[in-house]
Design an enzyme around this catalytic site. Structure first.
Site, mmCIF file in Angstrom:
data_model
loop_
_atom_site.group_PDB
_atom_site.id
_atom_site.type_symbol
_atom_site.label_atom_id
_atom_site.label_comp_id
_atom_site.label_asym_id
_atom_site.label_seq_id
_atom_site.Cartn_x
_atom_site.Cartn_y
_atom_site.Cartn_z
ATOM 1 N N HIS A 93 0.842 -1.196 0.000
ATOM 2 C CA HIS A 93 0.000 0.000 0.000
ATOM 3 C C HIS A 93 0.878 1.247 0.000
ATOM 4 O O HIS A 93 1.737 1.392 0.859
ATOM 5 C CB HIS A 93 -0.877 -0.028 1.270
ATOM 6 C CG HIS A 93 -1.857 1.095 1.344
ATOM 7 N ND1 HIS A 93 -2.052 1.830 2.487
ATOM 8 C CD2 HIS A 93 -2.698 1.610 0.419
ATOM 9 C CE1 HIS A 93 -2.977 2.751 2.265
ATOM 10 N NE2 HIS A 93 -3.395 2.644 1.023
ATOM 11 N N HIS A 134 -9.440 6.609 -3.544
ATOM 12 C CA HIS A 134 -9.671 5.158 -3.580
ATOM 13 C C HIS A 134 -10.961 4.769 -4.288
ATOM 14 O O HIS A 134 -11.160 3.599 -4.610
ATOM 15 C CB HIS A 134 -9.719 4.609 -2.147
ATOM 16 C CG HIS A 134 -8.424 4.730 -1.413
ATOM 17 N ND1 HIS A 134 -8.063 5.871 -0.730
ATOM 18 C CD2 HIS A 134 -7.395 3.855 -1.254
ATOM 19 C CE1 HIS A 134 -6.864 5.683 -0.170
ATOM 20 N NE2 HIS A 134 -6.429 4.482 -0.482
ATOM 21 N N ARG A 192 -0.879 21.866 -4.844
ATOM 22 C CA ARG A 192 -0.691 20.432 -4.639
ATOM 23 C C ARG A 192 -0.981 20.160 -3.161
ATOM 24 O O ARG A 192 -0.136 20.420 -2.289
ATOM 25 C CB ARG A 192 0.759 20.064 -5.009
ATOM 26 C CG ARG A 192 1.024 18.592 -5.389
ATOM 27 C CD ARG A 192 0.637 17.626 -4.369
ATOM 28 N NE ARG A 192 0.770 16.231 -4.781
ATOM 29 C CZ ARG A 192 -0.166 15.337 -4.508
ATOM 30 N NH1 ARG A 192 -1.299 15.679 -3.915
ATOM 31 N NH2 ARG A 192 0.038 14.068 -4.821
ATOM 32 N N CYS A 238 6.443 20.324 -8.204
ATOM 33 C CA CYS A 238 5.956 19.033 -7.718
ATOM 34 C C CYS A 238 6.834 17.921 -8.297
ATOM 35 O O CYS A 238 7.236 17.983 -9.465
ATOM 36 C CB CYS A 238 4.512 18.837 -8.153
ATOM 37 S SG CYS A 238 3.874 17.226 -7.669
ATOM 38 N N TYR A 242 7.143 9.894 -3.404
ATOM 39 C CA TYR A 242 8.268 10.778 -3.755
ATOM 40 C C TYR A 242 9.633 10.088 -3.656
ATOM 41 O O TYR A 242 10.577 10.614 -3.080
ATOM 42 C CB TYR A 242 8.233 12.060 -2.906
ATOM 43 C CG TYR A 242 6.966 12.857 -3.129
ATOM 44 C CD1 TYR A 242 6.689 13.397 -4.387
ATOM 45 C CD2 TYR A 242 6.032 13.044 -2.121
ATOM 46 C CE1 TYR A 242 5.515 14.112 -4.610
ATOM 47 C CE2 TYR A 242 4.860 13.762 -2.352
ATOM 48 C CZ TYR A 242 4.614 14.290 -3.592
ATOM 49 O OH TYR A 242 3.456 14.987 -3.820
#
Lengths: 569, 569
Positions: A143, A167, A241, A287, A427
């Site tokens: 996950h 989700h 973001r 980002c 990230y």
């Protein structure tokens, strides 16, 4: 992990916890409470914030250019994700076939007669969703949100998925279905059908020009054509973001906590921060997923489908973070192993469990006098907007945007990195051969400096232009304070290159925190269909030529040459 | 520029100079004397060195593993060059046709009856070579050595080309021929036929395993197969990159001068340097031209034809440069515009005019506590060898090798960069479209940090291997202290990538100055001909996939994927 072994694991935890032998409270304590990295955290801080900042924030006085118009559109695109490629492709297919989340008949809605029936109290290590009971134990490792999924252990996923609506997509439902082990009893299904709280009901208004990539949390990018117009991106159209609902902050009770190894704990109100000498830096924030949609053309990658507008450049004004930390007794030279010490940042944005957005950078950055981090309360000479971190955002120049934590609530000097999922799992950039199934999150470091990139803002892929001279414009940027040596354009797939003109860059300084704007007169005729741009930074780093060999399943640091095809008439 | 205008220019210079109206002395003063950058230099320093260090140096006591064997071979490949591509190609052709410098009938050797005849004293702004008189005025701007060519103004090129024998090549003769304007008188030709001094007669012995790339000055690389064997490259086989004859240093009279803006001038003998606390760093030094021969396969580039062995890693022990400078009163924080201040280094290696090897780095490096420059008197725990800078070499970790000046004689804090040709013209990277004809040397910065690279050391291009598992080994390195995140291997042109094992890297530190050694078990069958390697650094920089789009006429920072073709039996 079988249920049995998990219960044994639970029992071993019980020994470490004050009381309770029922599995539900155990998981609750384990997953929503302080974990080991919170060595410097006292529970009172956390509570303090939720109490102090619960009052409604007045948009109109702090958020410039807000209008009464409602331009939010619903969107099911992911905010943070890391779905398997197969699932992603399946989802793309279902999208193409017009099968949307709302119209899918979920298997969770049906009783499965071949499976046993449980009461809610029996599903302590499992989760429920509508009519289904699922053992997601083995999914935890895969996950992207890590053990955060276990916030829902022993209960329904629904209230959590209200907070993380990313989700609510067919591909996620498909993954979940694999783990189904039973049906939820009728009475519990009824109990769960209460109207859910909307965690996003207090979001600020956004400028309609922002191209929305997800609604909850809100993510929107600046149209690239606007980016090329000004060296400083206007606040209203600066890309947003967000990872969680925007917190409501009462500036009167707001305080920034500072604590950790070898410093004295302190608490500063906004006015205290404003008493420090005012500093301003021009810095580009980008980002980690900027240009992901370009990478996804080579091969689908999972995440928000940003084009080249998840980047912006602004003047950030506030107190020097170094000044603030020095006042708290911080001296980066005092640590015998600076490479093992981290400066963590926490935001006021958090989920139901109280887990907040967090990030960290190595202390070694603070050993460089050229590094100029700012605690910004102004953005482009105006009060920093809500979406950008009002009242205080840490700006870490040259470092991927994800570390410049908004709505900054706490700074911690720690012997470990932030344990937030955005530092530990999201990230990070893996090899092209790594999938969500095979990923070892520890095999790559959290992104810090970002590599050199460039973008054509003035023209879009497929744009019709007349034969003759066209003026092309765009940006180029490199992380780590590296400057741009030059930007080059090719209209013949690299056979020849023309050097573009740098028309705007920040004044000379020790480091280059800001992008450059470039322009080039390009003579195109009907043969010149493909235009490429690339940049070279002061470390003589070059961009990858294309995405095939640098592709990564999360679509991060998508920095290959920007290539567009023109339709020359 | 006509002769007339040059004379006018000379006259204007005369006004600035103490006396003399004869063009020869004017050029002598202008070109071999101090230029504006020597603001902190007094002529006595320069003299001091040539006097102090003229005595013969004893090899056997300082140069480990020297043997009596003479393995120097003659070589005509260039040491520093920047020849036009056309000339280069012509030269390659002549080489292929077996036409070597020694056998070429030079047009200089013939009287040209259609041209006037001059006496030596009349050619003040021209140069002579054998029977020819040449006006090279317009070539000065294109000369990679810049105005250094004018050392020979009004005289013969021959003694200078004895020092810079790289010029003794057909392509250089071709360039020269373009500028011929006359014949040299018979009596002057006879006078010039005196035996020339051999400036390279005192060179140290070198290990026969070094692959010689030029003899005068000596340049030799480590065979890559040897590099992969040890994390620290043994001194004897460490690549040698010399730009001038190796100076003879009398360690008893050696002194290091320190001077410049806002510091007190000082002079340190080697013993003084050794009194400072001893520090050691593991650092990789790499020539800016490493792997040039790979880039030249895409398109010929000018310079020494290094393969992947112009790189090495060593333990460098000595005094911290920061400690030494601090003692002289240097405080990098005192300079209001640190980005405009440079720390210059000069070597004892110099040419006839007294111009020494020089380099500089911006002062901003010294504002970073993580930067660890060393004045090294030991290399891998032994006295630093002559070829590597005995008695003292500055090691600037993370920065291209050309700045780590050997035989260090002076450090100058200046308001400009080193004006040496190696800083101003050589070791700069231009766009693929730039040629020697079109180059603007000011359009690119001097190389500092070098980009990420990787290399297969265990196998050569074309090597025969048996089908099955083969163990591949090599190095990966990035400049600027960036570490290596991973090394990846592909045997199918990037369709899939395998992650190699990092088998040796330096202990964890704030910065990564040393390379990593990697290895991978690769299963090859007859279809797997091409093997690619690439690395990713901690700034998530990637190597270019190939050379076409990063090619530059000097063949510098040649860092594309290393690709070899195996012959699988």
């Amino acid at each position: 992990m079988s249920r049995k072994s998990i219960l044994a694991f639970n029992k071993s935890l019980v020994r470490l916890l004050p009381s309770s032998s029922h599995p539900i409270p155990i998981w609750t304590v384990l997953l929503s409470g302080p974990s080991t990295f919170r060595v410097h955290e006292s529970h009172s801080h956390r509570k303090c914030y939720s109490q102090n900042h619960s009052s409604k924030f007045n948009y109109s006085s702090e958020h410039e250019n807000a209008s009464g118009e409602s331009w939010n559109k619903s969107g099911i695109f992911g905010a943070f994700t890391g779905l398997t490629l197969a699932a992603y492709v399946a989802w793309r297919k279902s999208e193409q076939n017009g099968v949307h989340a709302a119209t899918v008949r979920m298997e969770s809605e049906e009783i499965k007669k071949d499976l046993p029936t449980y009461k809610s109290s029996e599903v302590a290590i499992w989760v429920t969703f509508k009519r289904g009971v699922y053992d997601v134990t083995e999914f935890v490792e895969k996950h992207p949100g890590g053990s955060r999924i276990m916030m829902a252990a022993g209960a329904s996923l629904e209230p959590f998925w209200e907070l993380y609506p990313v989700h609510q997509r067919p591909d996620v439902f498909q993954i979940l279905a694999k783990y189904r082990i039973g049906n939820l009893s009728e009475e519990d299904v009824l109990e769960q059908q209460q109207p859910a709280e909307d965690h996003f009901k207090n979001e600020p208004k956004r400028h309609p020009v922002l191209k929305q990539r997800s609604l909850k949390p809100f993510n929107g990018e600046t149209p690239p054509s606007i980016l090329a117009e000004q060296f400083y991106t206007p606040n209203d159209v600066f890309y947003v973001r967000n990872h969680l609902p925007v917190p409501q902050v009462d500036v009167k009770s707001y305080c920034l906590e500072i604590e950790g190894i070898s410093i004295k704990s302190s608490s500063l109100r906004l006015d205290d921060v404003k008493k420090f000498p005012k500093v301003t830096i021009a810095a580009t924030i980008q980002c980690g997923g900027n240009r992901r949609s370009d990478m996804s053309k080579a091969k689908p990658s999972a995440g928000l489908a940003w084009s080249g507008g998840a980047i912006g450049n602004a003047k950030w004004t506030g107190a020097s973070l170094k000044d603030i930390l020095k006042k708290a007794g911080f001296d980066p030279k005092k640590y015998p192993h600076p490479e093992k010490v981290h400066v963590q940042f926490e935001g006021l944005d958090s989920d139901q469990s109280g887990e907040c957005y967090g990030a960290s950078i190595p202390l070694t950055y603070f050993l460089d006098e050229n590094f100029e981090p700012v605690l910004a309360y102004e953005m482009n000479d105006k009060s920093i907007p809500i979406d950008h971190g009002f009242p205080l955002r840490v700006i870490l120049p040259g470092i991927v945007g994800a570390r410049s934590v908004k709505w900054l609530s706490r700074i911690i000097i720690s012997n470990q990195e932030s344990q937030s999922l955005w530092q530990q799992r999201d990230y990070k950039v893996f090899s092209p051969s790594v999938t969500m199934e095979s990923v070892d999150f520890n095999s790559a470091p959290a992104i810090m400096d970002t590599p050199v990139t460039s973008y054509i803002c003035s023209h879009e892929d497929g744009q019709v232009v007349a034969q003759g001279n066209i003026k092309m414009q765009g940006y180029a940027f490199s992380g780590g304070g590296r400057g741009i040596v030059r930007v080059e354009i090719s209209k013949n797939r690299g056979n020849t290159w023309e050097v573009a003109t740098i028309k705007h860059k920040a004044p000379s300084a020790a480091r280059n925190w800001a992008w450059v704007m470039w322009e080039a007169e390009v003579a195109v005729n009907k043969q010149d269909k493909e235009i490429w741009v690339k940049a070279v930074d002061t470390g003589y780093n070059q961009q990858p030529e294309d995405f095939k060999n640098v592709w990564n399943y999360r679509g991060l640091v998508s920095t290959a040459y920007h290539k567009i095809t023109l339709n020359v008439k």
